[in-house]
Design a protein around this motif. Structure first.
Motif, PDB file in Angstrom:
ATOM      1  N   TRP A  78       0.900  -1.210   0.010  1.00 20.30           N
ATOM      2  CA  TRP A  78      -0.277   0.029  -0.114  1.00 20.30           C
ATOM      3  C   TRP A  78       0.896   1.242  -0.076  1.00 20.30           C
ATOM      4  CZ3 TRP A  78      -0.845   4.352   2.697  1.00 20.30           C
ATOM      5  CH2 TRP A  78      -2.022   5.114   2.644  1.00 20.30           C
ATOM      6  N   LEU A  79       2.054   1.089   0.841  1.00 22.27           N
ATOM      7  CA  LEU A  79       2.842   2.396   0.829  1.00 22.27           C
ATOM      8  C   LEU A  79       3.782   2.694  -0.264  1.00 22.27           C
ATOM      9  CD1 LEU A  79       4.405   4.163   2.755  1.00 22.27           C
ATOM     10  CD2 LEU A  79       5.584   2.355   3.632  1.00 22.27           C
ATOM     11  N   LYS A  80       3.988   1.602  -0.925  1.00 19.68           N
ATOM     12  CA  LYS A  80       4.636   1.690  -2.313  1.00 19.68           C
ATOM     13  C   LYS A  80       3.796   2.211  -3.409  1.00 19.68           C
ATOM     14  CE  LYS A  80       7.978  -1.956  -1.278  1.00 19.68           C
ATOM     15  NZ  LYS A  80       8.390  -3.310  -1.342  1.00 19.68           N
ATOM     16  N   HIS A  81       2.430   1.632  -3.249  1.00 16.79           N
ATOM     17  CA  HIS A  81       1.631   2.132  -4.203  1.00 16.79           C
ATOM     18  C   HIS A  81       1.398   3.836  -4.064  1.00 16.79           C
ATOM     19  CE1 HIS A  81      -2.049   2.415  -6.830  1.00 16.79           C
ATOM     20  NE2 HIS A  81      -2.524   3.010  -5.873  1.00 16.79           N
ATOM     21  N   ARG A  82       1.434   3.993  -2.827  1.00 16.13           N
ATOM     22  CA  ARG A  82       1.187   5.539  -2.529  1.00 16.13           C
ATOM     23  C   ARG A  82       2.247   6.600  -3.020  1.00 16.13           C
ATOM     24  NH1 ARG A  82      -3.569   7.680  -0.246  1.00 16.13           N
ATOM     25  NH2 ARG A  82      -5.165   6.045  -0.697  1.00 16.13           N
ATOM     26  N   LEU A  83       3.392   5.900  -2.860  1.00 20.53           N
ATOM     27  CA  LEU A  83       4.596   6.751  -2.952  1.00 20.53           C
ATOM     28  C   LEU A  83       4.797   6.848  -4.585  1.00 20.53           C
ATOM     29  CD1 LEU A  83       7.394   4.997  -0.420  1.00 20.53           C
ATOM     30  CD2 LEU A  83       6.518   7.445  -0.592  1.00 20.53           C
ATOM     31  N   THR A  84       4.333   5.731  -5.216  1.00 18.63           N
ATOM     32  CA  THR A  84       4.260   5.674  -6.685  1.00 18.63           C
ATOM     33  C   THR A  84       3.416   7.012  -7.478  1.00 18.63           C
ATOM     34  OG1 THR A  84       4.842   3.540  -6.692  1.00 18.63           O
ATOM     35  CG2 THR A  84       4.054   4.470  -8.829  1.00 18.63           C
ATOM     36  N   LYS A  85       2.140   6.880  -6.715  1.00 17.24           N
ATOM     37  CA  LYS A  85       1.117   7.692  -7.074  1.00 17.24           C
ATOM     38  C   LYS A  85       1.740   9.330  -6.545  1.00 17.24           C
ATOM     39  CE  LYS A  85      -3.145   6.169  -7.959  1.00 17.24           C
ATOM     40  NZ  LYS A  85      -2.890   5.817  -9.298  1.00 17.24           N
ATOM     41  N   ALA A  86       2.168   9.565  -5.747  1.00 20.40           N
ATOM     42  CA  ALA A  86       2.829  10.834  -5.239  1.00 20.40           C
ATOM     43  C   ALA A  86       4.079  11.297  -6.274  1.00 20.40           C
ATOM     44  CB  ALA A  86       3.333  10.841  -3.935  1.00 20.40           C
ATOM     45  N   LEU A  87       4.761  10.213  -6.798  1.00 20.85           N
ATOM     46  CA  LEU A  87       5.978  10.423  -7.636  1.00 20.85           C
ATOM     47  C   LEU A  87       5.100  11.169  -8.938  1.00 20.85           C
ATOM     48  CD1 LEU A  87       9.209  10.209  -7.731  1.00 20.85           C
ATOM     49  CD2 LEU A  87       8.455   8.192  -9.023  1.00 20.85           C
ATOM     50  N   GLN A  88       4.301  10.352  -9.282  1.00 21.97           N
ATOM     51  CA  GLN A  88       3.705  10.729 -10.729  1.00 21.97           C
ATOM     52  C   GLN A  88       2.952  12.266 -10.642  1.00 21.97           C
ATOM     53  OE1 GLN A  88       1.738   7.007 -10.995  1.00 21.97           O
ATOM     54  NE2 GLN A  88       3.296   6.308 -12.676  1.00 21.97           N
ATOM     55  N   ASP A  89       2.673  12.535  -9.387  1.00 28.35           N
ATOM     56  CA  ASP A  89       1.234  13.658  -9.369  1.00 28.35           C
ATOM     57  C   ASP A  89       2.363  14.998  -9.321  1.00 28.35           C
ATOM     58  OD1 ASP A  89      -0.443  15.311  -8.835  1.00 28.35           O
ATOM     59  OD2 ASP A  89      -1.526  14.239  -7.183  1.00 28.35           O
ATOM     60  N   PRO A  90       2.051  16.011 -10.053  1.00 23.75           N
ATOM     61  CA  PRO A  90       2.585  17.233  -9.458  1.00 23.75           C
ATOM     62  C   PRO A  90       2.309  17.768  -8.214  1.00 23.75           C
ATOM     63  CG  PRO A  90       1.548  17.536 -11.845  1.00 23.75           C
ATOM     64  CD  PRO A  90       1.326  16.131 -11.003  1.00 23.75           C
ATOM     65  N   CYS A  91       1.044  17.290  -7.883  1.00 23.22           N
ATOM     66  CA  CYS A  91       0.673  17.809  -6.349  1.00 23.22           C
ATOM     67  C   CYS A  91       1.046  16.784  -5.231  1.00 23.22           C
ATOM     68  CB  CYS A  91      -0.968  18.068  -6.262  1.00 23.22           C
ATOM     69  SG  CYS A  91      -1.434  19.199  -7.366  1.00 23.22           S
ATOM     70  N   LEU A  92       1.932  15.838  -5.619  1.00 29.49           N
ATOM     71  CA  LEU A  92       2.432  14.816  -4.643  1.00 29.49           C
ATOM     72  C   LEU A  92       1.325  13.914  -4.088  1.00 29.49           C
ATOM     73  CD1 LEU A  92       4.813  17.383  -2.873  1.00 29.49           C
ATOM     74  CD2 LEU A  92       5.429  15.865  -4.410  1.00 29.49           C
ATOM     75  N   GLY A  93       0.216  13.810  -4.738  1.00 29.60           N
ATOM     76  CA  GLY A  93      -0.532  12.800  -3.987  1.00 29.60           C
ATOM     77  C   GLY A  93      -1.609  13.440  -3.339  1.00 29.60           C
ATOM     78  N   ILE A  94      -1.512  14.796  -3.237  1.00 33.95           N
ATOM     79  CA  ILE A  94      -2.790  15.186  -2.185  1.00 33.95           C
ATOM     80  C   ILE A  94      -3.707  15.682  -2.974  1.00 33.95           C
ATOM     81  CG2 ILE A  94      -2.928  17.319  -0.518  1.00 33.95           C
ATOM     82  CD1 ILE A  94      -0.517  15.935   0.152  1.00 33.95           C
ATOM     83  N   GLN A  95      -4.922  14.887  -2.672  1.00 36.68           N
ATOM     84  CA  GLN A  95      -6.263  15.147  -3.253  1.00 36.68           C
ATOM     85  C   GLN A  95      -6.884  16.464  -2.461  1.00 36.68           C
ATOM     86  OE1 GLN A  95      -7.914  12.782  -4.815  1.00 36.68           O
ATOM     87  NE2 GLN A  95      -6.093  11.488  -5.066  1.00 36.68           N
ATOM     88  N   PRO A  96      -7.545  17.348  -3.593  1.00 38.85           N
ATOM     89  CA  PRO A  96      -8.153  18.375  -2.847  1.00 38.85           C
ATOM     90  C   PRO A  96      -9.488  17.907  -2.076  1.00 38.85           C
ATOM     91  CG  PRO A  96      -8.536  17.891  -5.583  1.00 38.85           C
ATOM     92  CD  PRO A  96      -7.708  17.004  -4.919  1.00 38.85           C
ATOM     93  N   VAL A  97      -9.450  18.835  -1.194  1.00 37.80           N
ATOM     94  CA  VAL A  97     -10.618  18.517  -0.032  1.00 37.80           C
ATOM     95  C   VAL A  97     -12.009  18.406  -0.828  1.00 37.80           C
ATOM     96  CG1 VAL A  97      -9.753  19.681   1.845  1.00 37.80           C
ATOM     97  CG2 VAL A  97     -10.829  21.123   0.112  1.00 37.80           C
ATOM     98  N   GLU A  98     -12.796  17.446  -0.030  1.00 36.54           N
ATOM     99  CA  GLU A  98     -14.098  17.058  -0.934  1.00 36.54           C
ATOM    100  C   GLU A  98     -15.148  18.350  -0.610  1.00 36.54           C
ATOM    101  OE1 GLU A  98     -15.569  13.484   1.241  1.00 36.54           O
ATOM    102  OE2 GLU A  98     -13.617  12.398   0.326  1.00 36.54           O
ATOM    103  N   ALA A  99     -14.927  18.909   0.473  1.00 34.45           N
ATOM    104  CA  ALA A  99     -16.148  20.286   0.373  1.00 34.45           C
ATOM    105  C   ALA A  99     -15.369  21.362   0.613  1.00 34.45           C
ATOM    106  CB  ALA A  99     -16.890  20.137   1.480  1.00 34.45           C
TER     107      ALA A  99
END
Ligand code: ARG
Length: 651
Positions: free
Chosen positions: A92-113
């Motif tokens: 799970w951790l590796k998957h998250r790191l990969t997502k962060a690496l690929q994302d200019p926003c480092l995997g931070i999702q915008p708030v829902e509301a």
């Protein structure tokens, strides 16, 4: 969702079945203090003992048996009396790191509301130079604006300039009586600054002369009291003696306080006496304080001459503060100063009256509220409006224009009372569904633990502070990079100097006072921007040296590897960026972001010492490590950018 909020939501499902409102219990799920105990720790079974009448361990067992978390955590263990230790699953951790690496926003999702935040910050009283007291509001406000925006909120920043107050009465008075016309036409800002200072000095001189005998008398009385107590001597009765000693201590403290006050007043008097011209002016302008009020009142009642002067002065004053904002890289969406609301004030008073919320008291119009000893005055006996009246008009305007969910006021703690009353009055007035929050902060202190002043006792100018920080940073950069050409060095010094200054402030808990120190601020080791910028530059050095195609590495990553325990630890630290931002915004504490970045950089440093990166024969392991390096650098860079701090590629 980040790991912590994901874990919390899994617990929420279980706890919801067990108690009415699990929110407090969910707050007890935190990153583990010691990685021995896993990555996260849930202590919520402890307080449930009283609710459920069972031993916490049994409750913990009940929770874990129902918890669905296998995909996220590789182990869930109950320790001691009922702590629940959680270890994140490596995949799970590796998957998250990969997502962060690929994302200019480092995997931070915008708030829902997303909310709409109006941030009122910096807001200096113009017509006098900005000083060290303005730095905290400016930096904290800017950092909060950037952080809220980064996580997806709608943010409107507004610099509520004090551009309508007594300080204008002061420079108008100064202009009418003391102006040096040549100096004014050559450098209006400089001359206005001089006039402000002159009027201030003369006003202080008279006030000090009036006050001195009063304080002297108080001191004499206190001394007499002290002597009397000391002459009593020991009575033999321990309780009585203890009480006496305590009283003596209190009196001594008071006396030394008065002594300091006297010294301060005397120095204000001496400053004028030592300058023959100034002294003469002071004697000639004995009524200056009331004259200044008259000039201010004339301005407020649209006196043509004063209004024309104000219109002439204001652009200069704005220009003066613009320079410092530019250097600090601070921008505002709006700069609607107090003067902007001037015409709306009678309407505010009228509206509060119509709603039956205000009434006359001793000639003044006041809003009386429960829980307060004194009312909020909205119009004085002489018809003048107050700071609070303007603030009410401002709330009305902001709500109509921008429909905020939240208004933040980043203002020092001494205005606490004002804001409490203001918010209560605004709620009564009809703005009850908007969150209003005073984000207060403490004082910047000098080495001696007293408010930071220059040697001559003046407040420290903000511009001088920035200059000195940059000068010292240039020296440091010169020592680190002797072969760099002047231009680069100059640029680097700006980034390091200003970054150091900002971080020194933002890394402190905003509620406390803190001691300012240039040396600590630019230290290469320790919790400083310099250390973080250095960590960033170090990674850039590695990427350059390894001739790494960074873009390709990001789009086409290899699987992360945890050969060494510290690689995993670094991975955990990296994915905690998102939850750190959540924590920052709970109580608007940017120092939590600073601490996080510092910890990340420290972990990186351990990683870098124990895990060879470029000198690695295993190509995939080398790439996994380079990915960790890149992600660390980008997290530091992004984190610093939220604090308004830049990085440099070489240091
Ligand atoms: N100008 C004020 C001062 O220097 C601060 C204003 C803060 N904002 C507000 N809406 N009251 O004390």
């Amino acid at each position: 969702m980040n790991a912590l909020s994901e874990i919390k939501s899994r617990f929420d499902r279980v706890l919801n079945q067990m108690v009415d409102d699990p929110s407090k219990l969910l707050d007890m799920i935190r990153p583990a203090q010691d990685s021995k105990f896993g990555d996260y720790q849930a202590n919520c079974a402890m307080p449930m003992k009283s609710m459920m009448g069972q031993p916490p361990r049994q409750i913990a067992e009940q929770i874990t048996s129902q918890l669905v978390i296998d995909d996220l955590c590789s182990s869930v263990e109950i320790a001691g009396p009922g702590f629940i230790n959680l270890k994140l699953d490596d995949e799970w951790l590796k998957h998250r790191l990969t997502k962060a690496l690929q994302d200019p926003c480092l995997g931070i999702q915008p708030v829902e509301a997303p909310g709409t935040y109006v941030i009122d910050f910096s807001s200096p009283n113009v017509a006098k130079p900005m000083h060290v007291g303005h730095i905290r509001s400016t930096l904290i406000g800017d950092g909060l604006a950037k952080t809220l925006r980064f996580v997806g909120h709608n943010v409107i920043t507004d610099n509520h300039l004090g551009d309508w107050g007594t300080q204008f009465g002061m420079i108008i008075y100064g202009y009418k009586h003391f102006v040096d016309a040549d100096a004014y036409s050559e450098n209006p800002v400089g001359e206005l600054g001089r006039l402000y200072k002159r009027v201030r000095q003369i006003m202080d001189f008279h006030a000090a002369r009036d006050q001195l005998p009063v304080i002297e008398e108080r001191r004499v009385n206190l001394n007499a009291e002290l002597e009397k107590l000391e002459s009593v001597g020991e009575s033999g009765n321990p309780a009585v003696d203890k009480k006496n000693r305590k009283e003596i201590g209190r009196l001594k403290g008071k006396i030394s306080e008065q002594r300091e006050q006297v010294a301060e007043l005397e120095s204000k008097i001496a400053a004028v006496r030592s300058d023959a011209e100034l002294l003469q002016q002071a004697e000639q302008h004995a009524d200056i304080a009331s004259e200044v009020l008259t000039e201010t009142a004339k301005l407020h009642s649209d006196d043509a001459e004063n209004l024309a002067l104000w219109n002439e002065f204001l652009p200069c004053c704005r220009e003066d503060i613009r320079r410092i904002y530019d250097r600090l890289g601070i921008k505002f969406d709006h700069e609607l100063g107090e003067s902007f609301y001037h015409n709306q004030l009678p309407g505010v008073v009228q509206s509060l009256g119509d709603k039956g919320l205000s009434r006359e008291s001793e000639g003044a119009t006041c809003v009386f509220m429960d829980n307060y000893d004194t009312p909020m005055i909205i119009r004085k006996k002489d018809g003048a409006f107050l700071y609070a009246t303007t603030d009410l008009a401002t709330i009305q305007y902001r709500v109509e224009q921008w429909k905020p969910t939240t208004i933040l006021y980043v203002v020092d703690h001494r205005q606490h009372q004002h804001f409490e009353k203001l918010f209560d009055a605004a709620r009564l007035w009809g703005f009850s569904d908007i969150e209003m929050r005073h984000v207060s902060f403490g004082t910047v202190l000098g080495d001696d633990g007293k408010p930071f002043k220059t040697r001559s006792g003046d407040t420290v100018g903000l511009e001088g502070l920035v200059d000195e920080a940059v000068r010292r940073a240039a020296q440091l950069a010169g020592e680190l990079n002797s072969e760099m050409d002047e231009m680069t060095l100059e640029d680097i010094a700006q980034v390091i100097g200003i970054g150091g200054l900002k971080y020194a402030d933002l890394s402190q808990n905003r509620s406390s006072d803190y001691k300012f120190s240039y040396d600590k601020m630019l230290a290469l080791k320790g919790n400083t921007a310099t250390y973080l910028q250095y960590s960033y530059a170090r990674v850039q050095g590695i990427l350059r040296k390894g001739d790494v195609d960074v873009a390709a590495m990001r789009t086409n990553p290899v699987e992360f590897r945890f050969e060494n325990e510290v690689e995993r630890k670094l991975g955990i630290s990296l994915i905690r960026f998102g939850e750190t931002l959540d924590e920052v915004l709970v109580d608007y504490k940017l120092n939590l972001l600073a601490s996080y970045l510092f910890e990340l950089a420290q972990t990186f440093s351990v990683f870098f010492e124990s895990c060879p990166v470029l000198k690695n024969d295993d190509g995939d392991l080398k790439r996994s490590r380079l990915q960790l390096c890149d992600l660390t650098a980008r997290t530091i860079q992004t984190g610093l950018s939220l604090l308004g701090i830049g990085v440099v590629e070489k240091m």
